[in-house]
Design an enzyme around this catalytic site. Sequence first.
Site: not given
Length: 399
Positions: A197, A358
Amino acid sequence: MARPPLVPPGPELTPDERTRYARHLLLPDVGLDGQRRLRAARVLVVGAGGLGSPALLYLAAAGVGTIGVVDDDIVDTTNLQRQVVHGVADVGRAKTESAADAVHAISPDTQVVQHSERLDEATALAVVADYDLVLDGADNFPTRYLVGDACARLGVPHVWGSVYRFDGQVSVWWAGEGPCYACVFPHQPPPDAVPSCAVGGVLGAVCASIGSVMATEAVKLVTGIGEPLVGRLLVHDALRQTWDVLPVAADPGCRVCGSGADPTRPLGWATGIPADVDGTADAGAAALARPSVDVGELSALLGAGELDGSRGLLLDVREEGERAIVALPGGAWLPVGDVRTGASVPGLEPGARVYVYCKTGVRSGEAVDLLRARGVDAVNVDGGILAWVARVDPTLPTY
Ligand SMILES: [Zn+2]
């Protein structure tokens, strides 16, 4: 299949308690007896997060006598979108403390046991053994497998839920009565192979849907009413607003609860397929050989104009939603999933070095390995954009 109540009834309710729990007492299958069982119950909630929050609130409101809360994290602003036991004033506090306050605000007589730690092989069995059942809202696979393993060894029901984006799953794993977690999910995914999430996002209210099912299952198990979700996996799609029920069965050869079980192995072993089987060893070796820069070096390169596209190119391998929160200026974008399928880096000029980032440096590390295998001069940005925010520009948003 109905099962006997998990918890024997505790002492008679006081007159105040009869008033307080009147709506439960009116329920034919709960009644005074069920409420006394709830009062006597000891329930462990792993993770005071998106799933743990609604579960904790409803367990407290239901009059569960003892609630253990496991969490080693502190409340962060990004939690507030879904972790409803925590408020703005709790940011920076231990989640267990904040959760205990929320429980006590609803049910002052509920005893809350704070486990401000991450369960590990050394502690999980002793912690779980102190409870009648476990609600597992952990946000990471090692903890889920560890909790599943501990519950299976102790024969404790493992009420498990997970959410991602608009989807959720929930079941009750219970070795001896039905499948355990490892029966149905025998292999732990490699780190970062499954988006979390924190990367992919989650609709806050979906946590409430799944977390409240978990609380309902807990009440059913404690009081022995209805049919618990043993041997059934409930799969929720909030966008279609559907709930599908999938039958799941115990695996006779399960390495946790079946013939493959070995009581002498360390707890949580099922979390790990041996390294030579799942490629972990190779991944570790690749990480050691992987060229990288830290965010300080990257900042200097940007300042010197080295990342102009012809000499160097900045590449973001995160998802679109993550870029909307925060991104480094300029450069190219190619999600790691596209890197995996062989897509080429947009705008890459021959001879240019690619600096891949990232969120934390894990996905970019994989992308660097893939690109280097194709002959691209790729370098990993250690720590990802979170390190950039922490060390280079703390004014940027984080997630
Ligand atoms: Zn099993």
